[in-house]
Design an enzyme around this catalytic site. Structure first.
Site, mmCIF file in Angstrom:
data_model
loop_
_atom_site.group_PDB
_atom_site.id
_atom_site.type_symbol
_atom_site.label_atom_id
_atom_site.label_comp_id
_atom_site.label_asym_id
_atom_site.label_seq_id
_atom_site.Cartn_x
_atom_site.Cartn_y
_atom_site.Cartn_z
ATOM 1 N N ARG A 11 0.811 -1.215 0.000
ATOM 2 C CA ARG A 11 0.000 0.000 0.000
ATOM 3 C C ARG A 11 0.843 1.264 0.000
ATOM 4 O O ARG A 11 0.607 2.182 -0.798
ATOM 5 C CB ARG A 11 -0.946 0.017 1.218
ATOM 6 C CG ARG A 11 -2.243 -0.707 1.033
ATOM 7 C CD ARG A 11 -2.770 -1.242 2.338
ATOM 8 N NE ARG A 11 -1.852 -2.239 2.892
ATOM 9 C CZ ARG A 11 -1.884 -3.525 2.519
ATOM 10 N NH1 ARG A 11 -2.778 -3.949 1.695
ATOM 11 N NH2 ARG A 11 -1.019 -4.381 3.019
ATOM 12 N N THR A 12 1.803 1.352 0.906
ATOM 13 C CA THR A 12 2.559 2.595 1.033
ATOM 14 C C THR A 12 3.344 2.887 -0.233
ATOM 15 O O THR A 12 3.307 4.004 -0.769
ATOM 16 C CB THR A 12 3.504 2.532 2.247
ATOM 17 O OG1 THR A 12 2.735 2.298 3.419
ATOM 18 C CG2 THR A 12 4.274 3.828 2.404
ATOM 19 N N LYS A 26 25.741 -5.521 -0.069
ATOM 20 C CA LYS A 26 27.200 -5.577 -0.194
ATOM 21 C C LYS A 26 27.893 -4.857 0.957
ATOM 22 O O LYS A 26 29.113 -4.809 1.010
ATOM 23 C CB LYS A 26 27.635 -4.939 -1.518
ATOM 24 C CG LYS A 26 26.994 -5.560 -2.750
ATOM 25 C CD LYS A 26 27.366 -4.776 -4.006
ATOM 26 C CE LYS A 26 26.656 -5.316 -5.228
ATOM 27 N NZ LYS A 26 26.963 -4.525 -6.439
ATOM 28 N N ARG A 83 11.533 3.444 3.244
ATOM 29 C CA ARG A 83 11.126 2.591 4.362
ATOM 30 C C ARG A 83 12.346 1.778 4.770
ATOM 31 O O ARG A 83 13.033 1.199 3.929
ATOM 32 C CB ARG A 83 9.979 1.656 3.972
ATOM 33 C CG ARG A 83 9.707 0.590 5.028
ATOM 34 C CD ARG A 83 8.407 -0.141 4.797
ATOM 35 N NE ARG A 83 7.275 0.740 5.062
ATOM 36 C CZ ARG A 83 6.012 0.325 5.074
ATOM 37 N NH1 ARG A 83 5.724 -0.928 4.836
ATOM 38 N NH2 ARG A 83 5.044 1.185 5.307
ATOM 39 N N HIS A 109 5.777 6.249 11.438
ATOM 40 C CA HIS A 109 5.229 6.179 10.088
ATOM 41 C C HIS A 109 4.376 7.439 9.912
ATOM 42 O O HIS A 109 3.147 7.385 9.928
ATOM 43 C CB HIS A 109 4.375 4.916 9.943
ATOM 44 C CG HIS A 109 4.081 4.532 8.527
ATOM 45 N ND1 HIS A 109 4.280 5.377 7.461
ATOM 46 C CD2 HIS A 109 3.566 3.388 8.000
ATOM 47 C CE1 HIS A 109 3.933 4.755 6.343
ATOM 48 N NE2 HIS A 109 3.486 3.551 6.654
#
Length: 385
Positions: free
Chosen positions: A131-132, A161, A182, A210
């Site tokens: 969704r985000t 890496k 995120r 959030h």
């Protein structure tokens, strides 16, 4: 360009501007200024963090404008990043919501907007998201912008890496105009914003915050209930690890006469920093183990899932916490007729499917509101007002 803090005057210096750091308008609405200059060209920085580079051939002048307390073009808050719920106050929220309502009109129109034409948004997602990420990408495209995306940066980027977050940010900002990130670590977004010279939006940082979810949550409550002062809200589920409830608590604390009920299994109770913040800001809160009783008193039941990914190897604790609080037909029976049920999604079994048909089930409308809020934030961060 310099703009005085009181905005009694604005000095517009076109010889030292960056084209993408400015939003310019030859036609200002009459309600922005008491005596608008009809032929004046006003350029406003949307992102003061961006470096300033000389551009030839642009002339400028100074103008006097009336001091106003409300947000007006040029005086609006300097929104350079979106990192945490604490950064917003009531006036800022109101201004963002006004823009979001304009975005609703744009989304409903058949023609595509070109507000962000020529801009590129990079999405860096080190944790899974549907969704985000899609709502941000949809928001950018609906405003005419383009998207550079990586869905699983933790596994399929140079982070695998051993590259530092700071080096990743410094590289990606060279390809884009704004970064939406995120991350699995709390505080990562703040670190990224400190590194970047372009806007950074926190799309969730581990068990931290959030903020864009909280913005859309408050926008939804206002749309559904019709007010934000004098409401009672039940935060239910994983309150220890749920970044959405943490950010929402910060925003709810901006409003008057709000009461928050904290309903959760013992193992995932709300942490003391949020409780202390609520107390410090005069917000009444109460912990309870009885969801049925709480739901009968509340305007909003904000349900969340128990997050298995936050328990690591302790699946025994996860199993002990999950399934204790369920929104079902029985709970609907005790809820007020004008109350709403919200959920940041995805849900598992904490809201039964037969609740979906009830008009009080607002969680899919809530998800759609995320598009409008994110459209508004992208516009404000990239081109201003």
């Amino acid at each position: 360009m310099s703009i005085t803090s009181s905005f009694t005057s604005a000095t517009l210096c076109g010889s030292l501007v960056s084209p993408k750091a400015l939003g310019c308008s030859n036609a200002l609405p009459s309600n922005h200024f008491s005596n608008p200059f009809e032929s004046s060209k006003l350029c406003l920085t949307a992102n003061p963090k961006k470096s300033i580079a000389p551009v030839q051939g642009i002339r400028c002048h100074a103008m006097q404008v009336e001091t106003r307390e409300a947000f007006t073009a040029g005086k609006e808050f300097q929104l350079s990043d979106v990192i945490e719920g604490q950064q917003f106050d009531r006036e800022m929220l109101s201004a963002i919501f006004d823009v979001a309502r304009e975005m609703e009109k744009i989304e409903k129109s058949s023609s595509q907007s070109e507000i962000l034409k020529g801009y590129l948004m990079a999405t860096l997602f080190y944790e899974p998201s549907t969704r985000t990420r899609l709502s941000f990408e949809s928001a950018m495209k609906r405003l005419g912008g383009e998207v550079l995306t990586t869905e699983n940066a933790r596994e399929f980027s140079s982070a695998a890496k051993g590259e530092t977050l700071e080096d990743t940010i410094r590289t990606v900002e060279g390809y884009s105009d704004i970064i939406v990130m995120r991350h699995f670590e709390s505080g990562a977004a703040k670190k990224a914003a400190a590194t970047a010279n372009i806007p950074v939006i926190n799309a969730g940082d581990g068990p931290g915050e959030h903020p864009t979810q909280a913005l859309l949550d408050v926008y939804t409550i206002q749309s559904e209930i019709g007010k934000l002062d004098g409401i009672s809200v039940a935060l239910v589920g994983d309150l220890a690890n749920g970044r959405t409830v943490r950010s929402l608590a910060y925003l709810l604390a901006k409003f008057k006469d709000v009461k928050i009920y904290l309903v959760s299994p013992e193992i995932v109770k709300m942490k003391d920093d949020i409780k202390d913040y609520l107390t410090l800001n005069g917000v009444e809160w109460e912990e309870s183990s009885d969801l049925m009783e709480v739901a009968s008193k509340c305007d909003v039941v904000y349900q969340t899932r128990i997050q298995r990914e936050r328990f690591g190897e302790r699946l025994d604790l996860y199993e002990a916490a999950r399934g204790k609080y369920i929104v079902d037909k029985a709970l609907l029976g005790v809820m007020q007729k004008d109350a709403v049920i919200m959920h940041p999604l995805p849900r598992l079994d904490e809201i039964t499917a037969d609740v979906d048909a009830d008009p009080r089930a607002a969680y899919f409308r809530q998800a759609k509101n995320g598009l409008f809020i994110r459209m508004a934030l992208l516009k404000l961060l990239l081109v201003g007002w």
